[in-house]
Design an enzyme around this catalytic site. Structure first.
Site, PDB file in Angstrom:
ATOM      1  N   LYS A 268       0.844  -1.199   0.000  1.00  0.00           N
ATOM      2  CA  LYS A 268       0.000   0.000   0.000  1.00  0.00           C
ATOM      3  C   LYS A 268       0.883   1.254   0.000  1.00  0.00           C
ATOM      4  CE  LYS A 268      -3.476   2.463   2.834  1.00  0.00           C
ATOM      5  NZ  LYS A 268      -4.337   2.425   4.036  1.00  0.00           N
ATOM      6  N   LYS A 280     -10.565  12.342   8.631  1.00  0.00           N
ATOM      7  CA  LYS A 280     -10.056  11.892   9.927  1.00  0.00           C
ATOM      8  C   LYS A 280     -10.027  13.059  10.912  1.00  0.00           C
ATOM      9  CE  LYS A 280      -6.920   8.269   8.258  1.00  0.00           C
ATOM     10  NZ  LYS A 280      -7.551   7.134   8.937  1.00  0.00           N
ATOM     11  N   ASP A 291       1.230   6.214   5.666  1.00  0.00           N
ATOM     12  CA  ASP A 291       0.303   5.244   5.074  1.00  0.00           C
ATOM     13  C   ASP A 291       0.865   4.603   3.795  1.00  0.00           C
ATOM     14  OD1 ASP A 291      -2.038   3.891   5.530  1.00  0.00           O
ATOM     15  OD2 ASP A 291      -3.325   5.339   4.505  1.00  0.00           O
ATOM     16  N   GLU A 352      -9.807   3.402   2.208  1.00  0.00           N
ATOM     17  CA  GLU A 352      -9.326   3.570   0.829  1.00  0.00           C
ATOM     18  C   GLU A 352      -8.219   2.592   0.468  1.00  0.00           C
ATOM     19  OE1 GLU A 352      -8.076   5.107   3.348  1.00  0.00           O
ATOM     20  OE2 GLU A 352      -5.962   4.755   2.905  1.00  0.00           O
ATOM     21  N   ARG A 354      -7.939  -0.608   0.870  1.00  0.00           N
ATOM     22  CA  ARG A 354      -8.444  -1.810   0.194  1.00  0.00           C
ATOM     23  C   ARG A 354      -8.872  -1.502  -1.233  1.00  0.00           C
ATOM     24  NH1 ARG A 354     -12.705  -2.503   4.961  1.00  0.00           N
ATOM     25  NH2 ARG A 354     -11.025  -1.400   6.036  1.00  0.00           N
TER      26      ARG A 354
HETATM   27  N1  BES Z   1      -4.517   4.114   6.918  1.00  0.00           N
HETATM   28  C1  BES Z   1      -5.669   3.861   7.693  1.00  0.00           C
HETATM   29  C2  BES Z   1      -5.431   2.834   8.793  1.00  0.00           C
HETATM   30  C3  BES Z   1      -4.628   3.306   9.978  1.00  0.00           C
HETATM   31  C4  BES Z   1      -5.194   4.132  10.933  1.00  0.00           C
HETATM   32  C5  BES Z   1      -3.358   2.854  10.173  1.00  0.00           C
HETATM   33  C6  BES Z   1      -4.462   4.521  12.039  1.00  0.00           C
HETATM   34  C7  BES Z   1      -2.631   3.238  11.280  1.00  0.00           C
HETATM   35  C8  BES Z   1      -3.188   4.070  12.218  1.00  0.00           C
HETATM   36  C9  BES Z   1      -6.786   3.318   6.797  1.00  0.00           C
HETATM   37  O1  BES Z   1      -6.838   3.847   5.533  1.00  0.00           O
HETATM   38  C10 BES Z   1      -8.065   3.658   7.475  1.00  0.00           C
HETATM   39  O2  BES Z   1      -8.363   4.814   7.580  1.00  0.00           O
HETATM   40  N2  BES Z   1      -8.796   2.653   7.924  1.00  0.00           N
HETATM   41  C11 BES Z   1     -10.007   2.859   8.616  1.00  0.00           C
HETATM   42  C12 BES Z   1     -10.993   1.823   8.138  1.00  0.00           C
HETATM   43  C13 BES Z   1     -12.394   2.051   8.634  1.00  0.00           C
HETATM   44  C14 BES Z   1     -12.973   3.296   8.005  1.00  0.00           C
HETATM   45  C15 BES Z   1     -13.215   0.842   8.294  1.00  0.00           C
HETATM   46  C16 BES Z   1      -9.745   2.714  10.122  1.00  0.00           C
HETATM   47  O3  BES Z   1      -8.967   1.837  10.493  1.00  0.00           O
HETATM   48  O4  BES Z   1     -10.276   3.505  10.875  1.00  0.00           O
HETATM   49 ZN    ZN Z   2      -5.121   4.522   4.739  1.00  0.00          ZN
HETATM   50 MN    MN Z   3      -7.983   5.628   5.459  1.00  0.00          MN
END
Ligand code: BES
Ligand code: ZN
Ligand code: MN
Length: 499
Positions: A268, A280, A291, A352, A354
């Site tokens: 990724k 966020k 990321d 995003e 995935r």
């Molecule tokens: N890049 C983030 C995941 C992440 C968050 C990694 C915090 C490390 C620390 C990913 O793109 C994301 O935002 N995932 C969401 C998914 C949710 C919306 C189902 C998450 O984990 O909150």
């Molecule tokens: Zn992300």
């Molecule tokens: Mn995200």
């Protein structure tokens, strides 16, 4: 740092600093057995005075010690003799390296503790030691106007052994350790760079540079237009909200037979994830420059494969984009069509990763892979489940999963497997499309993997969720270079290069 081996008597080594391991009972162990009576006496006298602490990694620097050619002798406590292993040596040595880097020592020599070599641990201990030393010496100064580097940095470490055959094992371990550490260094540098510098185009340029450095590496980067022609509607929907063009980076390492199926690594490469319209919270949002750590680990791993000329074929694929809010960005409820033909209802634009990975995973099919491993900072839920010590591992093949778990154990870059099944997969059911991009409450790491699982049915696949392990927060904020060690251990083992 440069690493060498030598077979000679410790007291005759002309080095700026000779490092001698000592156990907590003030016993120098086998390290001093080869020494002359004079040299041994000097050490024993120093130990008797009791200035060396008993804790592992305590140090005592001695100057002008009689019987030694070395300018200094550093006594390094290795802790309890009974529980001593390669890990303990590596961690004590990382303290020693930090100390020597700060003072004016430029070269040092470690007497390899015989205790290890008897356990057949010499290879892994030496490799661990290099990785730990390089982690200690790593600095990210690219964005500071005044470089804060030591005046006389430590530049050379020699490992001393009495056995010539063992020296060959050590040499190989030093080479492997250096390549892995350099791969981690590249991954860390890319990750620590801010989002305004490390863009998708920057990652693509980095891959191209690697491609020019080695005849066995070939880099290409697909443009948005080319991705459009391939039907990568999921990936492109994420980058629509960004002014930086998305890239699909492909880095091919050909070291094996022409017809041997490659291991494909998909990383990724979200160079900044603001969440998009599902934005966020602003606290710590800067950390979303990390990321792209999965993609960075893929580039680092391929660099290491090329450096070691592994007899394998390995393909790196890095889908790279930003995820930002914009008038043209994905909206909750939007439905997009992936390259595989599956339609996806985007219920949360922050899920995003995935979306960009699924098209890259479909693209991976064309390489007829022996196995596909994707590496992604995919879910905050993984940090809740496993914290910052352990990488999440999921997948559709038990043998591949076991192989990765073992590799992680072997090189101290651990992973832990989570389950996947239909019950979880059903959480992704959508009323309007083939599947939704989020799975609702509970098991966020597993439902994310289930989403990817829809696109990996044609090959053996494993997924590494590195959301908790790719970087550190707080005062020592910085990338870790994980899971380059795990991936390299797996590839070294596949090419029968480990001891
Ligand atoms: N890049 C983030 C995941 C992440 C968050 C990694 C915090 C490390 C620390 C990913 O793109 C994301 O935002 N995932 C969401 C998914 C949710 C919306 C189902 C998450 O984990 O909150
Ligand atoms: Zn992300
Ligand atoms: Mn995200």
């Amino acid at each position: 740092m440069r690493y060498l081996t030598k077979t000679a008597a410790a007291e005759n080594i002309a080095t700026q600093c000779l490092i001698l391991g000592v156990f907590d009972d003030k016993h120098p162990g086998a390290s001093i057995t080869g020494l002359s009576a004079t040299a041994r006496k000097s050490i024993q006298m120093a130990l008797k005075k009791g200035d060396l602490g008993e804790k592992s990694a305590s140090t005592l620097m001695l100057y002008g010690l009689s019987g030694f050619k070395a300018e200094r002798v550093l006594l390094l406590c290795l802790g309890e003799k009974k529980s001593f292993d390669g890990r303990k040596l590596a961690s004590a040595m990382s303290t020693a390296v930090a100390l020597l880097d700060k003072n004016s020592t430029r070269d040092c020599t470690l007497v390899m503790p015989e205790e290890l070599q008897k356990n057949g641990e010499a290879y892994s201990a030496t490799r661990d030691l290099v990785i730990a030393a390089e982690a200690q010496l790593y600095r990210f100064g690219q964005c500071k106007s005044k470089k804060n580097h030591p005046q006389k940095p430590l530049g050379k470490l020699t490992l001393l052994t009495q056995d010539r055959k063992r020296a060959n094992t050590l040499k190989k371990a030093l080479k492997h350790g250096s390549a892995i550490a350099a791969g981690m260094g590249l991954a860390k540098d890319l990750a620590n760079l801010p989002g305004n510098i490390c863009t998708p185009s920057y990652l693509a340029d980095t891959a191209r540079k690697l491609g020019r450095k080695s005849t066995r590496l070939k880099a290409t980067a697909l443009t948005e237009k080319q991705m459009q022609r391939l039907g990568m509607g999921a990936l492109l929907s994420v980058s629509r909200g960004s002014r930086e063009p998305a890239k699909l980076i492909i880095l091919e390492y050909r070291g094996g037979k022409e017809n041997s199926r490659p291991v494909v690594l998909v990383g990724k490469g979200l160079t900044f994830d603001a969440g998009g319209i599902s934005i966020k919270p602003s606290a710590n949002m800067d950390e979303m420059k990390y990321d792209m750590c999965g993609g960075a680990s893929v580039l680092g791993t391929l660099q290491a494969c090329a450096e070691l000329e592994l007899p394998l074929n390995v393909i790196g694929i890095v889908p790279s984009s930003e995820n930002l809010p914009d008038g043209d960005a994905n909206k909750p409820g939007d439905i997009v069509t992936s390259m595989a033909g599956l339609t996806i209802e985007i219920l949360n634009t922050d899920a995003e990763g995935r979306l960009i990975l699924c098209d890259a995973l479909t693209y991976a099919e064309r390489f007829k892979p022996a196995a596909v491993i994707d590496i992604a900072t995919l879910t905050g839920a993984c940090v809740v489940a496993l914290g910052h010590h352990t990488t999440g591992l999921l997948g559709n093949d038990d043998k591949l999963a076991d192989e990765l778990l073992q590799a992680g154990k072997d090189i101290h870059d651990p992973a832990w497997r989570l389950p996947m099944n239909e019950d979880y997969a059903r959480q992704l059911d959508s009323n309007f499309a083939d599947l939704a991009n989020i799975g609702g409450k509970g098991a966020g790491t597993i439902t994310a993997a289930c989403f990817l699982g829809n696109f990996t049915e044609k090959y053996k696949w494993a997924h590494l969720d590195i959301a908790g392990t790719a970087w550190k927060s707080g005062s020592d904020k910085g990338a870790t270079g994980r899971p380059v060690p795990l991936l390299m251990q797996m590839l070294l083992k596949r090419s029968k290069q480990t001891e």
